[in-house]
Design a protein around this motif. Structure first.
Motif, short mmCIF file in Angstrom:
data_model
loop_
_atom_site.label_atom_id
_atom_site.label_comp_id
_atom_site.label_asym_id
_atom_site.label_seq_id
_atom_site.Cartn_x
_atom_site.Cartn_y
_atom_site.Cartn_z
N LEU A 60 36.74 50.57 35.81
CA LEU A 60 36.90 49.12 35.80
C LEU A 60 37.45 48.61 37.13
N LEU A 61 37.47 49.52 38.11
CA LEU A 61 38.08 49.17 39.39
C LEU A 61 37.35 48.02 40.08
N ALA A 62 36.02 48.06 40.08
CA ALA A 62 35.28 46.99 40.75
C ALA A 62 35.59 45.63 40.12
N GLU A 63 35.67 45.60 38.79
CA GLU A 63 36.00 44.35 38.10
C GLU A 63 37.40 43.88 38.45
N LEU A 64 38.36 44.81 38.50
CA LEU A 64 39.73 44.46 38.87
C LEU A 64 39.80 43.91 40.29
N LEU A 65 39.14 44.59 41.22
CA LEU A 65 39.16 44.14 42.62
C LEU A 65 38.47 42.80 42.78
N ALA A 73 33.52 42.30 45.21
CA ALA A 73 33.63 43.73 44.94
C ALA A 73 32.61 44.11 43.87
N LYS A 74 32.02 45.29 44.01
CA LYS A 74 31.01 45.76 43.08
C LYS A 74 30.92 47.27 43.14
N GLU A 75 30.31 47.88 42.12
CA GLU A 75 30.02 49.31 42.18
C GLU A 75 28.84 49.56 43.11
N ALA A 76 28.93 50.65 43.87
CA ALA A 76 27.83 51.03 44.75
C ALA A 76 26.64 51.48 43.91
N GLU A 77 25.44 51.12 44.35
CA GLU A 77 24.21 51.48 43.65
C GLU A 77 23.35 52.37 44.53
N ASP A 78 22.62 53.28 43.90
CA ASP A 78 21.74 54.18 44.64
C ASP A 78 20.72 53.39 45.45
N ALA A 84 28.23 43.91 55.28
CA ALA A 84 29.55 43.50 55.77
C ALA A 84 30.21 42.56 54.78
N GLY A 85 31.54 42.70 54.64
CA GLY A 85 32.29 41.78 53.81
C GLY A 85 32.20 42.03 52.33
N VAL A 86 31.72 43.22 51.93
CA VAL A 86 31.64 43.58 50.52
C VAL A 86 32.49 44.82 50.29
N VAL A 87 33.25 44.83 49.18
CA VAL A 87 34.02 46.00 48.79
C VAL A 87 33.21 46.76 47.75
N TYR A 88 32.87 47.99 48.07
CA TYR A 88 32.08 48.84 47.17
C TYR A 88 33.00 49.88 46.52
N VAL A 89 32.73 50.16 45.25
CA VAL A 89 33.51 51.16 44.51
C VAL A 89 32.57 52.26 44.05
N ALA A 90 32.99 53.51 44.24
CA ALA A 90 32.19 54.64 43.77
C ALA A 90 32.16 54.66 42.25
N PRO A 91 30.98 54.78 41.64
CA PRO A 91 30.92 54.82 40.18
C PRO A 91 31.42 56.15 39.63
N ALA A 92 31.90 56.13 38.40
CA ALA A 92 32.40 57.35 37.76
C ALA A 92 31.26 58.32 37.51
N GLY A 93 31.56 59.62 37.70
CA GLY A 93 30.62 60.65 37.31
C GLY A 93 29.55 61.00 38.32
N TYR A 94 29.55 60.34 39.49
CA TYR A 94 28.55 60.60 40.51
C TYR A 94 29.23 60.82 41.87
N HIS A 95 28.69 61.75 42.65
CA HIS A 95 29.08 61.81 44.05
C HIS A 95 28.41 60.65 44.78
N LEU A 96 29.13 60.04 45.70
CA LEU A 96 28.62 58.93 46.49
C LEU A 96 28.52 59.38 47.94
N SER A 97 27.32 59.28 48.50
CA SER A 97 27.09 59.62 49.91
C SER A 97 26.53 58.41 50.63
N ILE A 98 26.64 58.42 51.95
CA ILE A 98 26.03 57.38 52.79
C ILE A 98 25.00 58.05 53.68
#
Length: 204
Positions: A60-65, A73-78, A84-98
């Motif tokens: 629920l971190l993205a919602e809290l932020l 703020a939002k969860e990062a999507e595949d 710029a200017g967006v706060v991304y949150v890693a979703p639960a249960g997945y590795h997040l890479s760039i």
């Protein structure tokens, strides 16, 4: 202004960050809020936050932020490109890479340091994608995840920040980083917040 933007860090010119990553575990929600709550809505960097959360529980971190910050703020999507200017949150249960094209990639590989998402995987992939144009901060946490990733950021020429262990709710994570590298900045959260605010300015 000709050429890439540069900042002054401790009297030395270096590439200005193009992205900011923040990794944390135990105590991380409070620490993140203290770091980000007063950043302006026109902040010029994408911010990617990774906190350890159990696979079985939606974050629920993205919602809290989103409720508490001036920045969206939002969860990062595949396959999503960083903006710029967006706060991304890693979703639960997945590795997040760039990826090299500055887009996100999600995977279900085995946990690292008992963690999925893993801070090391995020930091190492971003170091490869951004090189010297990356800033990464490691905060409070109860295991060693993130230390090797922060070293990768440093070796790629990026800016490295570690929360002072004496201030961290759980000092294991910042202490693990300090055992591997001497970061550019070792700071309490209030000072780190000031530095993050300045990273979007011509000099810091």
């Amino acid at each position: 202004m000709n050429g890439p933007r540069r900042i002054i860090v401790r009297g030395q010119a270096r590439p200005a960050p193009e992205a900011l990553l923040i990794g944390a575990s135990a105590g991380g929600v409070e620490a993140l809020l203290r770091l980000l709550v007063d950043l302006p809505g026109d902040y010029g960097l994408p911010i990617v936050c990774l906190l350890h959360v159990p696979d079985s529980r939606d974050s629920l971190l993205a919602e809290l932020l989103a409720r508490r910050l001036a920045l969206p703020a939002k969860e990062a999507e595949d396959k999503e490109r960083l903006r710029a200017g967006v706060v991304y949150v890693a979703p639960a249960g997945y590795h997040l890479s760039i990826e090299r094209d500055h887009s996100f990639s999600l995977s279900r590989e085995e946990p690292r340091h008992f963690s999925r998402p893993s801070i090391d995987i995020l930091f190492e992939s971003a170091a490869d994608a951004y090189g010297a144009g990356l800033a990464a901060a490691l905060l409070t946490g109860a295991n060693e995840d993130g230390a090797a990733g922060l070293l990768a950021v440093q070796r790629a020429g990026g800016l490295t920040l570690v929360q002072s262990p004496a201030e961290a709710q759980v000092p294991t994570m910042p202490e693990a980083a300090l055992a591997l590298l001497q970061p550019d900045f070792l700071l309490p959260l209030a000072a780190m917040h000031s530095l993050l605010a300045e990273l979007d300015a011509p000099s810091c």
